[in-house]
Motif scaffolding. Structure first.
Motif, PDB file in Angstrom:
ATOM      1  N   ASN A  53      40.347  38.775  52.589  1.00 46.74           N
ATOM      2  CA  ASN A  53      41.285  38.114  52.192  1.00 46.74           C
ATOM      3  C   ASN A  53      41.583  36.453  51.647  1.00 46.74           C
ATOM      4  N   SER A  83      39.027  35.831  49.041  1.00 46.51           N
ATOM      5  CA  SER A  83      38.821  36.008  47.586  1.00 46.51           C
ATOM      6  C   SER A  83      39.185  37.083  47.293  1.00 46.51           C
ATOM      7  N   ALA A  84      40.666  37.510  47.510  1.00 46.88           N
ATOM      8  CA  ALA A  84      41.490  38.018  47.406  1.00 46.88           C
ATOM      9  C   ALA A  84      42.186  38.167  46.108  1.00 46.88           C
ATOM     10  N   ASP A  85      42.483  39.189  45.085  1.00 45.84           N
ATOM     11  CA  ASP A  85      43.275  38.756  44.460  1.00 45.84           C
ATOM     12  C   ASP A  85      44.239  38.226  44.444  1.00 45.84           C
ATOM     13  N   TYR A  86      45.410  38.432  44.843  1.00 43.95           N
ATOM     14  CA  TYR A  86      46.784  37.662  45.111  1.00 43.95           C
ATOM     15  C   TYR A  86      46.898  36.822  45.644  1.00 43.95           C
ATOM     16  N   ARG A 145      43.887  34.998  44.525  1.00 44.21           N
ATOM     17  CA  ARG A 145      43.567  33.696  43.328  1.00 44.21           C
ATOM     18  C   ARG A 145      44.883  33.774  42.150  1.00 44.21           C
ATOM     19  N   THR A 146      45.464  34.475  42.118  1.00 43.14           N
ATOM     20  CA  THR A 146      47.326  34.342  41.479  1.00 43.14           C
ATOM     21  C   THR A 146      47.786  33.747  42.445  1.00 43.14           C
ATOM     22  N   SER A 170      47.154  30.797  43.820  1.00 46.19           N
ATOM     23  CA  SER A 170      46.438  29.208  42.922  1.00 46.19           C
ATOM     24  C   SER A 170      46.464  29.099  41.445  1.00 46.19           C
ATOM     25  N   HIS A 193      49.967  33.013  51.975  1.00 50.03           N
ATOM     26  CA  HIS A 193      49.390  33.881  51.721  1.00 50.03           C
ATOM     27  C   HIS A 193      48.395  34.560  52.530  1.00 50.03           C
TER      28      HIS A 193
END
Lengths: 540, 308
Positions: free
Chosen positions: B201, B203-206, B208-209, B211, B224
């Motif tokens: 998780n 490295s998941a998109d959400y 990154r969002t 952060s 998260h």
């Protein structure tokens, strides 16, 4: 906040968990030998503490301490008087029992002749399903009480407050020897109101009494000295707390680390090391128990003359001492006859006992001789049936079958039965296909207690269905003898017949290894291997 | 949600009946005669034997025995043991001890398993991660009773920090060592599960969002990453509570804990149907309830999972 929901979830779960477990008990350390109280190993009694329904050691040792009967057994197995003034008979059939005056139970009620007669009647009546009911089977009227539903044994009569008579079915010279056994203890009147409740919190008359709510099942039993007790077993400590263990291993850990004072048996995995671990605070003593192998009378290959030769051959092909040394680390004694060495009248020199000596060459000759008369079936495996849930059974039987294979050049193997109950079922249905493992622990210190129940015709523990008129007659003569000593002579003559017929082969006498902590002294084992708990003293 | 819960509770009825029937049948068909063994090889009068057999309905065919058992159960009568004690009393005494042990074990494995798993997951491939992985593999591979005896020997006999056995009282403090042994295997699984989940998780998109929005690292991880990563872990822990209760047999034996495991072991050995079935039924109930609780925690963890 969303996080709060997670927290709430966790809180709900843990609250649920706490509710489930309620509030936990407190951890009382229970320091060893605190206040002169001795802690001792025990197993959970299988029944309430009712003498006539206790037939195993876990309950037996407690029953023996909290009740006083007519007699108790001294360390060497001799009788010492508890409540009995005298037990006498002219003909070994009708016995007159006189009690000492002024004895009481711990609630103050008197111990009278009726306390005995009522308790025995209760024990014998099959409606009450008492496991030790069999101990009354030689008293007149047992059959009616057992099978016909009679409530009383016709052989028991109360004469006066402190006297009663016992009429037996036949003569029994060693009858008084029986009377130290737990099944013959008296019960107070209050017991009969609600026997189940009584068994949980009995009112008794022994050297100790069970403390108020002293029995926490599966955890411990607290015994405190009975101040009114006046017999020969006066407590030398301030009480005994039996800690209940599931197995001997965990008890041993507590013993070695000083959290337990007395253990009456060592776990098998400690037999090599216990003397060092305990720094010499241990003793080993032979008790009134033995192990033997039964060769059932109903097996074709073991009938008649060839059968006799084969029995002898098997006996001489077994190196008993080697097995004791390797499997049991030297903690047993090679058997020299069919009873046990701690008994009065024991003799090592019974004619015919040579057959117990290890002689592989002779054994092979005997086996071949049998084969010459009637050959052993081609390819037949000699099975040795045993339950393997008991410690050491598998190991020693594999060792024996190995010796039989090597010395007799036959196929022999362990027929492993997983539980004791399955084993008993096979035996009771006469379903043995070969040899079977057997052992016996005496209930009272008499030669007859080994010979009668195990080899008498039709006797209940006669697993091999042995039957010999000559043997039965010898036992009868022994029972009719004028004294215990004279009886013993006849019983030993009966053993000569056993050595001739070999319905079973004696293997070894059992010995018990007791161990104790540095906080106690004076730990001695009695004739039955159980420590004399009342004698144990604590060290300051 | 309430209707969902009711439905789930109703589902328990057939599960319960099925489980008791199965266990009852298994004990019934176990070979050997329990009464024959009751007197320990000493003689017993046939009349007494018959009396005992009748007392425990052992002279009846299977369906009648089971019927009597169910009928009694409806009146909350679980029967009596061979020693004449009420099964409900016996269980009432042993159950809290095992429940304490299991909850303690669950607590230990959850707290340490998740904590170590999160750290390992965040430092994937680093020294801490590899060490923890090797350690967890060892713990999984070594049988529980070996662990039990080793820890008992080291802490109880050599260091003498604790009493080697539990025995009387069996309070929370006494149960720590057995709970560690009991929870250790599951601890390793929780750790591995958490670690994998976190490392996926992270490295998941959400994430990154989150952060990118400028949230602090702690907040990103706790709110998260962890929240999403814990779903499989919670599932495992829920199912594990039932496993821990039943699996306590070995641990309770080693540490002489007067709990359910010991009771069950003993009852099976004696062929005591009433106790065996009652204990197993309770374990089934614990299992079912634990699963229900897990399902409800799902809804809290992930709003997308909702129950109508």
């Amino acid at each position: 906040m969303r996080m709060n929901r997670v927290l709430k979830g966790v809180a709900v779960t843990s609250a649920l968990a706490l509710a489930l477990t309620a509030c936990g008990g407190s951890g009382d350390g229970g320091g060893a030998a605190a206040d002169g109280v001795v802690t001792a190993h025990n197993t959970e009694p299988e029944n309430g503490l009712i003498p006539t329904s206790t037939s195993e050691v876990g309950g037996g040792r407690v029953v023996d301490l909290i009740y006083a009967g007519l007699y108790s057994y001294a360390q060497d197995g001799s009788l010492q008087e508890e409540l009995a003034e005298s037990v006498e008979s002219e003909d070994n059939v009708t016995w007159t029992v006189k009690l000492k005056e002024g004895q009481t139970f711990s609630d103050g009620s008197p111990v009278t002749a009726s306390s005995f007669v009522d308790a025995w009647n209760y024990g014998a009546d099959s409606d009450n399903a008492q496991k030790a009911s069999y101990f009354f089977n030689t008293i007149k009227g047992f059959k009616d009480s057992d099978e016909e539903g009679a409530d009383e044994l016709s052989g028991l009569t109360v004469v006066d407050e402190t006297t009663f008579t016992v009429e037996l079915m036949g003569p029994e010279s060693d009858f008084p020897l029986r009377l130290g056994y737990s099944a013959y203890k008296p019960l107070p009147e209050v017991a009969f109101e609600d026997m189940a409740a009584f068994g949980e919190q009995p009112v008794t008359n022994g050297p100790y009494i069970l403390a108020e709510d002293g029995w926490q099942h599966n955890v411990e039993m607290e015994l405190v000295p009975n101040e009114d007790y006046e017999g020969p077993r006066a407590p030398k400590n301030n009480g005994i707390t039996f800690t209940i263990y599931e197995n001997y291993e965990s008890g041993y850990q507590d013993l070695v680390s000083g959290h337990l004072d007395v253990m009456d048996q060592m776990p098998p995995n400690a037999l090599d090391t216990y003397e060092d671990d305990l720094e010499g605070r241990a003793s080993s003593r032979a008790y009134a128990g033995n192990a033997n192998m039964v060769i059932p009378g109903y097996l074709k290959e073991f009938e008649g003359e060839p059968g006799k030769l084969r029995r002898q051959a098997i006996s001489m092909a077994i190196d008993r001492q080697a097995i004791i040394d390797t499997v049991f680390k030297g903690t047993k004694e090679v058997a020299k006859e069919f009873t046990a060495p701690v008994l009065d009248g024991y003799s090592e020199d019974i004619p015919g006992s040579e057959v117990l000596e290890y002689d592989p060459k002779k054994a092979k000759e005997l086996w071949d001789e049998a084969d010459a008369i009637s050959p052993w079936p081609e390819g037949k495996v000699l099975k040795y049936t045993s339950n393997v849930d008991g410690a050491g059974n598998r190991e020693y039987i594999e060792a024996i079958t190995n010796q039989l294979r090597n010395n007799l050049e036959i196929e022999a193997e362990l027929d492993a039965i997983s539980t004791f109950q399955e084993m008993r079922q096979i035996v009771s249905e006469d379903g043995l296909e070969g040899i079977s493992r057997a052992g016996w622990q005496a209930d009272y210190p008499s030669l007859y207690n080994f010979l009668g129940p195990l080899f008498g015709t039709g006797a209940s523990s006669n697993d091999g269905r042995y039957s010999s008129e000559e043997f039965d007659a010898k036992l009868q003569e022994g029972l009719q003898a004028d004294s215990v000593e004279e009886g013993a002579q006849f019983f030993n003559e009966a053993q000569e017949i056993l050595f001739e017929d070999l319905p079973a082969l004696p293997l070894w006498y059992q010995a018990n290894q007791a161990g104790w902590s540095a906080d106690v002294t004076n730990v001695e084992q009695g004739w039955d291997g159980v420590p004399l708990y009342y004698n144990i003293e604590t060290v300051e | 949600m309430l209707i969902y819960m009711l439905k789930r509770l109703l589902q328990m009825v057939p599960v319960f009946i099925g489980a008791t029937l199965l266990v009852y049948f298994l004990v019934f068909s176990m070979s050997g005669d329990p009464i024959a063994a009751l007197s320990g090889g000493k003689p017993m009068s046939p009349a007494v034997e018959a009396q005992l057999r009748a007392q425990y309905n052992l002279d009846q065919p299977f369906w009648i025995q089971y019927g009597i058992y169910l009928k009694n159960l409806l009146t909350l009568d679980m029967g009596v043991t061979f020693s004449g004690r009420e099964v409900s009393d016996v269980i009432g005494q042993a159950f809290p001890v095992t429940a304490r042990l299991a909850v303690l074990a669950l607590g230990i494995e959850a707290v340490f398993g998740v904590a170590f798993g999160v750290i390992a997951g965040l430092r994937k491939g680093k020294f801490f991660d590899s060490t923890v992985l090797v350690f967890s593999l060892i713990v999984i591979a070594v049988p529980t009773f070996v662990l039990g005896y080793v820890l008992q020997f080291v802490f109880g006999m050599k260091l003498q920090w604790v009493r080697p056995t539990v025995g009387a009282g069996a309070g929370w403090g006494d149960l720590i060592l057995p709970a560690v042994v009991l929870g250790l295997v599951s601890f390793a699984y929780v750790l591995r599960l958490t670690r994998t989940s976190i490392s996926e998780n992270i490295s998941a998109d959400y994430v990154r969002t989150a952060s990118a929005k400028g949230l602090s690292r702690t907040r990103v991880i706790v709110v998260h990453v962890m929240r999403n990563s814990l779903i499989p872990v919670v599932t495992f822990l829920g199912a594990d509570l039932g496993m821990l209760m039943g699996g306590a047999i070995v641990t309770e034996g080693v540490f002489n804990v007067p709990g359910i495991g010991r009771l069950l072991f003993d009852a099976i050995g004696k062929g005591e149907t009433a106790t065996t079935v009652a204990v197993v039924s309770i374990l089934v109930l614990v299992f079912v309830i634990a699963n229900l609780v897990v399902d409800m925690i799902y809804a809290l963890l992930d709003p997308r999972i909702r129950y109508a």
